[in-house]
Design a protein around this motif. Structure first.
Motif, PDB file in Angstrom:
ATOM      1  N   ILE A  50       0.841  -1.205   0.000  1.00  0.00           N
ATOM      2  CA  ILE A  50       0.000   0.000   0.000  1.00  0.00           C
ATOM      3  C   ILE A  50       0.874   1.253   0.000  1.00  0.00           C
ATOM      4  CG2 ILE A  50      -1.687   1.325   1.335  1.00  0.00           C
ATOM      5  CD1 ILE A  50      -2.818  -1.319   2.344  1.00  0.00           C
ATOM      6  N   ALA A  51       1.921   1.246   0.817  1.00  0.00           N
ATOM      7  CA  ALA A  51       2.820   2.406   0.896  1.00  0.00           C
ATOM      8  C   ALA A  51       3.538   2.627  -0.442  1.00  0.00           C
ATOM      9  CB  ALA A  51       3.837   2.203   2.017  1.00  0.00           C
ATOM     10  N   VAL A  52       3.994   1.533  -1.061  1.00  0.00           N
ATOM     11  CA  VAL A  52       4.699   1.655  -2.342  1.00  0.00           C
ATOM     12  C   VAL A  52       3.760   2.169  -3.426  1.00  0.00           C
ATOM     13  CG1 VAL A  52       5.836   0.355  -4.173  1.00  0.00           C
ATOM     14  CG2 VAL A  52       6.435  -0.084  -1.790  1.00  0.00           C
ATOM     15  N   ASP A  53       2.535   1.641  -3.467  1.00  0.00           N
ATOM     16  CA  ASP A  53       1.569   2.087  -4.478  1.00  0.00           C
ATOM     17  C   ASP A  53       1.227   3.566  -4.297  1.00  0.00           C
ATOM     18  OD1 ASP A  53       1.530  -0.448  -5.499  1.00  0.00           O
ATOM     19  OD2 ASP A  53      -0.292  -1.063  -4.434  1.00  0.00           O
ATOM     20  N   LYS A  54       1.075   3.979  -3.058  1.00  0.00           N
ATOM     21  CA  LYS A  54       0.746   5.384  -2.782  1.00  0.00           C
ATOM     22  C   LYS A  54       1.885   6.302  -3.218  1.00  0.00           C
ATOM     23  CE  LYS A  54      -0.885   8.413   0.933  1.00  0.00           C
ATOM     24  NZ  LYS A  54      -1.239   8.488   2.370  1.00  0.00           N
ATOM     25  N   LEU A  55       3.116   5.914  -2.896  1.00  0.00           N
ATOM     26  CA  LEU A  55       4.271   6.725  -3.273  1.00  0.00           C
ATOM     27  C   LEU A  55       4.459   6.745  -4.784  1.00  0.00           C
ATOM     28  CD1 LEU A  55       6.758   8.396  -2.559  1.00  0.00           C
ATOM     29  CD2 LEU A  55       8.021   6.266  -2.229  1.00  0.00           C
ATOM     30  N   SER A  56       4.290   5.594  -5.431  1.00  0.00           N
ATOM     31  CA  SER A  56       4.502   5.543  -6.884  1.00  0.00           C
ATOM     32  C   SER A  56       3.492   6.429  -7.619  1.00  0.00           C
ATOM     33  CB  SER A  56       4.393   4.105  -7.387  1.00  0.00           C
ATOM     34  OG  SER A  56       3.075   3.595  -7.206  1.00  0.00           O
ATOM     35  N   GLY A  57       2.275   6.511  -7.103  1.00  0.00           N
ATOM     36  CA  GLY A  57       1.296   7.406  -7.716  1.00  0.00           C
ATOM     37  C   GLY A  57       1.722   8.857  -7.620  1.00  0.00           C
ATOM     38  N   ALA A  58       2.232   9.240  -6.452  1.00  0.00           N
ATOM     39  CA  ALA A  58       2.716  10.615  -6.278  1.00  0.00           C
ATOM     40  C   ALA A  58       3.940  10.884  -7.141  1.00  0.00           C
ATOM     41  CB  ALA A  58       3.036  10.864  -4.803  1.00  0.00           C
ATOM     42  N   MET A  59       4.802   9.880  -7.287  1.00  0.00           N
ATOM     43  CA  MET A  59       5.995  10.031  -8.128  1.00  0.00           C
ATOM     44  C   MET A  59       5.617  10.272  -9.584  1.00  0.00           C
ATOM     45  SD  MET A  59       8.266   6.936  -6.486  1.00  0.00           S
ATOM     46  CE  MET A  59       9.510   6.974  -7.785  1.00  0.00           C
ATOM     47  N   LYS A  60       4.677   9.477 -10.089  1.00  0.00           N
ATOM     48  CA  LYS A  60       4.257   9.630 -11.487  1.00  0.00           C
ATOM     49  C   LYS A  60       3.635  10.997 -11.730  1.00  0.00           C
ATOM     50  CE  LYS A  60       3.500   4.681 -12.245  1.00  0.00           C
ATOM     51  NZ  LYS A  60       2.483   3.635 -12.516  1.00  0.00           N
ATOM     52  N   ALA A  61       2.833  11.456 -10.772  1.00  0.00           N
ATOM     53  CA  ALA A  61       2.196  12.773 -10.920  1.00  0.00           C
ATOM     54  C   ALA A  61       3.243  13.883 -10.944  1.00  0.00           C
ATOM     55  CB  ALA A  61       1.197  13.000  -9.787  1.00  0.00           C
ATOM     56  N   LYS A  62       4.272  13.768 -10.089  1.00  0.00           N
ATOM     57  CA  LYS A  62       5.321  14.789 -10.031  1.00  0.00           C
ATOM     58  C   LYS A  62       6.148  14.774 -11.322  1.00  0.00           C
ATOM     59  CE  LYS A  62       7.469  17.927  -7.517  1.00  0.00           C
ATOM     60  NZ  LYS A  62       8.042  17.577  -6.209  1.00  0.00           N
ATOM     61  N   LEU A  63       6.455  13.595 -11.841  1.00  0.00           N
ATOM     62  CA  LEU A  63       7.221  13.495 -13.074  1.00  0.00           C
ATOM     63  C   LEU A  63       6.432  14.045 -14.264  1.00  0.00           C
ATOM     64  CD1 LEU A  63       8.808   9.957 -12.617  1.00  0.00           C
ATOM     65  CD2 LEU A  63       9.993  12.157 -12.543  1.00  0.00           C
ATOM     66  N   ALA A  64       5.128  13.788 -14.288  1.00  0.00           N
ATOM     67  CA  ALA A  64       4.295  14.328 -15.368  1.00  0.00           C
ATOM     68  C   ALA A  64       4.277  15.854 -15.323  1.00  0.00           C
ATOM     69  CB  ALA A  64       2.873  13.773 -15.249  1.00  0.00           C
ATOM     70  N   LYS A  65       4.214  16.401 -14.130  1.00  0.00           N
ATOM     71  CA  LYS A  65       4.253  17.858 -13.979  1.00  0.00           C
ATOM     72  C   LYS A  65       5.586  18.418 -14.467  1.00  0.00           C
ATOM     73  CE  LYS A  65       4.014  21.494 -10.471  1.00  0.00           C
ATOM     74  NZ  LYS A  65       3.911  21.787  -9.017  1.00  0.00           N
ATOM     75  N   CYS A  66       6.677  17.745 -14.123  1.00  0.00           N
ATOM     76  CA  CYS A  66       8.007  18.201 -14.563  1.00  0.00           C
ATOM     77  C   CYS A  66       8.135  18.142 -16.086  1.00  0.00           C
ATOM     78  CB  CYS A  66       9.089  17.354 -13.905  1.00  0.00           C
ATOM     79  SG  CYS A  66       9.263  17.630 -12.127  1.00  0.00           S
ATOM     80  N   ARG A  67       7.559  17.119 -16.707  1.00  0.00           N
ATOM     81  CA  ARG A  67       7.616  17.027 -18.169  1.00  0.00           C
ATOM     82  C   ARG A  67       6.872  18.186 -18.819  1.00  0.00           C
ATOM     83  NH1 ARG A  67       6.799  11.513 -17.061  1.00  0.00           N
ATOM     84  NH2 ARG A  67       4.582  11.660 -17.568  1.00  0.00           N
ATOM     85  N   LYS A  68       5.740  18.572 -18.244  1.00  0.00           N
ATOM     86  CA  LYS A  68       4.990  19.715 -18.776  1.00  0.00           C
ATOM     87  C   LYS A  68       5.796  21.006 -18.646  1.00  0.00           C
ATOM     88  CE  LYS A  68       0.307  17.937 -18.036  1.00  0.00           C
ATOM     89  NZ  LYS A  68      -0.989  18.154 -17.336  1.00  0.00           N
TER      90      LYS A  68
END
Length: 203
Positions: A50-68
């Motif tokens: 659960i902790a890994v899934d929660k963190l990975s979701g936040a990581m993907k969102a942050k990386l998508a923001k950085c790409r924009k």
């Protein structure tokens, strides 16, 4: 000559469900044991997953923001060296954002950068960041002290005048003193008018 026997449609009484309801429990268990369709028990999700899934979701969102924002190139050694990535990891540790830390760690892991390089470069970046943060706090403290000393001197000499300070705490203090100063001036004007009314002085 064989007779054509018509198949009777299945009725609720002849269905497997109704049959299972009528047979003894021991036979039901035996049928279940030899059945090809086994029901697998649902395993509880571990808190680690659960902790890994929660963190990975936040990581993907942050990386998508950085790409924009036009940030890319971490996967190219020509654009971003392993030492640079490790330094960014150390800087993110000083800032304390776990999502940034995890993203840089994922990049380093994906690039296969050696642990020794990561440890050395991240440590150097952490030390630089700590020194810079310390110097920034000292500078901000000096700015606030200078602003407060200047305000105190003006109040003592009864020559208050607004001045702009870059320090946010000094600006807030200045605004509060200015408001009090204006309220006091307005109150003095009201008292002066009342005094004229009482004495009959319209001068």
């Amino acid at each position: 000559m064989k007779r054509n026997r018509s198949k009777r449609p299945a009725t609720p009484e002849s269905s497997m469900d109704s049959l299972g309801a009528r047979i003894p429990a021991a036979q039901r268990l035996q049928f279940a044991a030899i059945s090809e369709k086994r029901v697998k028990p649902q395993l509880a999700v571990h808190i680690d997953d659960i902790a890994v899934d929660k963190l990975s979701g936040a990581m993907k969102a942050k990386l998508a923001k950085c790409r924009k924002e036009g940030k890319f190139g971490w996967d190219s050694p020509l654009q971003c060296s392993g030492e640079r990535l490790a330094g960014l990891l150390g800087e993110s540790l000083v800032k304390g954002d776990p999502v940034d830390i995890a993203n840089f760690a994922a990049m380093l892991h994906s690039r296969g950068i050696s642990h020794q390089v990561i440890a050395e470069q991240a440590l150097h970046a952490m030390l630089r960041g700590s020194r810079l943060q310390h110097l920034l706090r000292i500078t901000q403290g000096d700015e606030l002290r200078r602003a407060v000393r200047g305000m105190t001197a003006m109040l003592v000499n009864d020559e208050w005048a607004e001045h702009v300070s870059k320090d946010p705490d000094a600006m807030a203090l200045e605004a509060a003193i200015t408001e009090l100063h204006n309220d006091l001036a307005e109150a003095n004007e009201i008292l002066a008018e009342d005094a004229k009314t009482i004495t009959g002085d319209r001068g």
